[in-house]
Design an enzyme around this catalytic site. Structure first.
Site, PDB file in Angstrom:
ATOM      1  N   ASN A  17     -34.912 -15.566  55.116  1.00 38.52           N
ATOM      2  CA  ASN A  17     -35.120 -14.580  56.179  1.00 38.52           C
ATOM      3  C   ASN A  17     -36.217 -13.572  55.876  1.00 38.52           C
ATOM      4  O   ASN A  17     -36.896 -13.103  56.768  1.00 38.52           O
ATOM      5  CB  ASN A  17     -33.803 -13.840  56.463  1.00 38.52           C
ATOM      6  CG  ASN A  17     -33.070 -13.464  55.207  1.00 38.52           C
ATOM      7  OD1 ASN A  17     -32.713 -14.322  54.396  1.00 38.52           O
ATOM      8  ND2 ASN A  17     -32.829 -12.181  55.007  1.00 38.52           N
ATOM      9  N   GLY A  23     -23.818 -16.231  62.301  1.00 35.72           N
ATOM     10  CA  GLY A  23     -24.232 -16.805  61.017  1.00 35.72           C
ATOM     11  C   GLY A  23     -23.297 -16.421  59.883  1.00 35.72           C
ATOM     12  O   GLY A  23     -22.959 -17.258  59.035  1.00 35.72           O
ATOM     13  N   GLN A  77     -32.060 -18.926  60.064  1.00 33.88           N
ATOM     14  CA  GLN A  77     -33.455 -18.580  60.373  1.00 33.88           C
ATOM     15  C   GLN A  77     -34.291 -19.782  60.807  1.00 33.88           C
ATOM     16  O   GLN A  77     -35.366 -19.603  61.379  1.00 33.88           O
ATOM     17  CB  GLN A  77     -34.124 -17.924  59.150  1.00 33.88           C
ATOM     18  CG  GLN A  77     -33.621 -16.532  58.861  1.00 33.88           C
ATOM     19  CD  GLN A  77     -34.008 -15.505  59.929  1.00 33.88           C
ATOM     20  OE1 GLN A  77     -34.878 -15.742  60.779  1.00 33.88           O
ATOM     21  NE2 GLN A  77     -33.354 -14.358  59.900  1.00 33.88           N
ATOM     22  N   HIS A  84     -28.175 -15.057  67.642  1.00 31.53           N
ATOM     23  CA  HIS A  84     -29.113 -13.980  68.007  1.00 31.53           C
ATOM     24  C   HIS A  84     -30.487 -14.118  67.355  1.00 31.53           C
ATOM     25  O   HIS A  84     -31.378 -13.319  67.605  1.00 31.53           O
ATOM     26  CB  HIS A  84     -28.501 -12.596  67.737  1.00 31.53           C
ATOM     27  CG  HIS A  84     -28.382 -12.209  66.296  1.00 31.53           C
ATOM     28  ND1 HIS A  84     -29.191 -11.263  65.717  1.00 31.53           N
ATOM     29  CD2 HIS A  84     -27.540 -12.632  65.318  1.00 31.53           C
ATOM     30  CE1 HIS A  84     -28.848 -11.106  64.449  1.00 31.53           C
ATOM     31  NE2 HIS A  84     -27.850 -11.929  64.179  1.00 31.53           N
ATOM     32  N   CYS A  94     -36.250   2.863  49.428  1.00 30.87           N
ATOM     33  CA  CYS A  94     -36.591   4.042  48.623  1.00 30.87           C
ATOM     34  C   CYS A  94     -35.325   4.864  48.398  1.00 30.87           C
ATOM     35  O   CYS A  94     -34.648   5.226  49.352  1.00 30.87           O
ATOM     36  CB  CYS A  94     -37.577   4.909  49.386  1.00 30.87           C
ATOM     37  SG  CYS A  94     -39.254   4.625  48.894  1.00 30.87           S
ATOM     38  N   THR A 135      -9.378 -17.696  71.310  1.00 33.91           N
ATOM     39  CA  THR A 135      -9.897 -18.144  72.609  1.00 33.91           C
ATOM     40  C   THR A 135     -11.425 -18.113  72.569  1.00 33.91           C
ATOM     41  O   THR A 135     -12.022 -17.117  72.164  1.00 33.91           O
ATOM     42  CB  THR A 135      -9.346 -17.231  73.730  1.00 33.91           C
ATOM     43  OG1 THR A 135      -7.922 -17.315  73.677  1.00 33.91           O
ATOM     44  CG2 THR A 135      -9.851 -17.657  75.096  1.00 33.91           C
TER      45      THR A 135
HETATM   46  C1  LIG Z   1     -30.477 -16.351  56.644  1.00 31.89           C
HETATM   47  C2  LIG Z   1     -29.408 -15.615  57.381  1.00 31.89           C
HETATM   48  N1  LIG Z   1     -28.132 -15.998  57.253  1.00 31.89           N
HETATM   49  C3  LIG Z   1     -27.134 -15.394  57.895  1.00 31.89           C
HETATM   50  C4  LIG Z   1     -27.370 -14.315  58.713  1.00 31.89           C
HETATM   51  C5  LIG Z   1     -26.207 -13.642  59.382  1.00 31.89           C
HETATM   52  O1  LIG Z   1     -26.149 -13.998  60.735  1.00 31.89           O
HETATM   53  P1  LIG Z   1     -25.298 -13.110  61.767  1.00 31.89           P
HETATM   54  O2  LIG Z   1     -26.065 -11.832  61.931  1.00 31.89           O
HETATM   55  O3  LIG Z   1     -25.268 -13.920  63.020  1.00 31.89           O
HETATM   56  O4  LIG Z   1     -23.959 -12.914  61.192  1.00 31.89           O
HETATM   57  C6  LIG Z   1     -28.687 -13.861  58.871  1.00 31.89           C
HETATM   58  C7  LIG Z   1     -28.967 -12.679  59.709  1.00 31.89           C
HETATM   59  O5  LIG Z   1     -29.787 -11.849  59.356  1.00 31.89           O
HETATM   60  C8  LIG Z   1     -29.729 -14.537  58.200  1.00 31.89           C
HETATM   61  O6  LIG Z   1     -31.002 -14.162  58.316  1.00 31.89           O
END
Ligand SMILES: Cc1ncc(COP(=O)(O)O)c(C=O)c1O
Length: 379
Positions: free
Chosen positions: A153, A73, A181, A203, A324, A239
């Protein structure tokens, strides 16, 4: 840990789907060739990558040629944002985003500010929704890109991507959405959403970490992020990570069957009712009541500290919305942007459910919260 661990942090990462794991096996033991090699070892690898591209395109309902594989991401977001900025530098330097984006969007924007970009960070309402008209108002003659996440997220709020994309299209501005997400949880057909660019993170989709994809609508002006040889039709050098790409393909194919299944939503609603039944006004929802990912339940235990609760929830994996630091509590930028009061936000816990979540697990969490955490916290 005295009991079976309970995983309620599927927005952080997901376990590998057994069907995905099975698909990976031949690529661990046999198919090692370089997909760019035109011989017996390379050809199966190339075919596997192209099959995976079709599977990803099948979920997004786009053409396979519009999918570029990435490392996840973060790379997809960086590619989309920096790639458009570098390609359209002469046309303009203004990018519109929101205050609640993931750091994988906010920080590329901050980086581009150092290179002369102007970024507008549009605010959100108390449910974390951005008002499409606020996006319209932010547009200038120099705007080259609008980037708004599909679903958040932390609190799961889903944005009106369809409405925002109409505004972008009317004004001839490219539109990117970070769908890390949302892919696999809700529909993400690119034509329905109306986006030019869309980021996927493997993931979050029951495949291993370190793989993702960027949808690039045909004809979109964009520079590569990684320059090198001509992999991915010259759009992303390096690659191809055949093993993980195969996994992502299978994960996208598998995800389709879960889109119309509301089992996770029902479990989440059951959990929320139990929380309300047990804690009444002591627990409040963060995020939109219905424009929200079906698996995400971000709640605040009013007047409590989320981190303290979680540290006492033996074996339960979930996330907090505040950190915190030497006695004082700092709310996450998302909760701050939503205008959540500190005494409410500090008690935020994100429970994110997944395909393997059971009702027994959720009831056990309620039991732990009631009998153990809250007696300890009030002692
Ligand atoms: C909304 C959002 N964007 C991007 C990412 C980043 O993805 P990656 O962990 O595959 O780099 C996350 C991961 O927490 C996410 O929740």
């Amino acid at each position: 840990m005295t009991t079976q661990p309970i995983y309620l942090d599927f927005n952080a990462s997901t376990p590998i789907d057994p069907q995905v794991a099975e698909t990976l096996k031949p690529f661990l033991s046999q198919h090692f060739g370089n997909p760019s090699s035109p011989h017996w070892a390379g050809i199966p690898a190339k075919e596997a990558v192209e099959h995976a591209r079709q599977q990803v395109a099948g979920l997004l309902q786009c053409s396979p040629g519009e999918i570029v594989f990435t490392s996840g991401g973060s790379e997809s977001n960086n590619h989309a944002i920096k790639g458009v900025f570098f390609a359209l530098r002469k046309k303009g330097n203004h990018i519109i985003t929101t205050q609640i984006e993931h750091p994988a969007v906010i920080n590329p924007c901050r980086f581009l500010e150092r290179l002369g970009a102007e970024i507008t960070y549009v605010p959100v309402d108390r449910y974390a929704r951005v008002e499409p008209q606020d996006i319209r108002k932010a547009i200038t003659g120099r705007t080259i890109l609008i980037t708004v996440m599909h679903a958040n997220n932390e609190v799961g709020t889903i944005q009106s991507i369809e409405e925002i994309s109409k505004i972008a299209k009317e004004r001839g501005i490219l539109f990117h959405t970070d769908a890390a997400q949302s892919v696999g949880k809700i529909a993400t057909k690119v034509d329905d959403l109306g986006v030019d660019l869309l980021s996927i993170a493997g993931h979050k989709l029951y495949t291993p970490k370190g793989v993702g994809a960027l949808y690039i609508r045909q004809g979109t002006p964009i520079e590569p992020l990684i320059h090198g040889a001509g992999h991915e039709s010259g759009r992303r050098a390096g690659t191809e990570n055949v093993l993980l790409i195969v996994g992502l393909g299978k994960a996208c194919e598998t995800a389709k069957q879960y889109l119309s299944d509301n089992k996770i939503l029902k479990l989440r609603e059951h959990f929320w009712k139990l929380l309300q039944g047990n804690f009444g006004a002591g627990v409040v929802l963060n995020g939109h009541p219905f424009h929200r990912l079906p698996n995400t339940l971000n709640v605040s235990f009013v007047g409590k500290v989320g981190g303290e609760i979680l540290s006492r929830l033996d074996g339960v994996a979930a996330s907090t919305g505040a950190a915190c630091h030497s006695g004082s509590v700092e709310l996450s930028p998302v909760l701050k942007a939503m205008g959540i009061a500190p005494e409410v936000g500090m008690g935020a816990i994100r429970f994110s459910l997944g395909r393997t979540t059971t009702v027994q697990e959720l009831e056990r969490v309620i039991h732990l919260l009631k009998n153990w955490v809250f007696t300890k916290l009030t002692e």
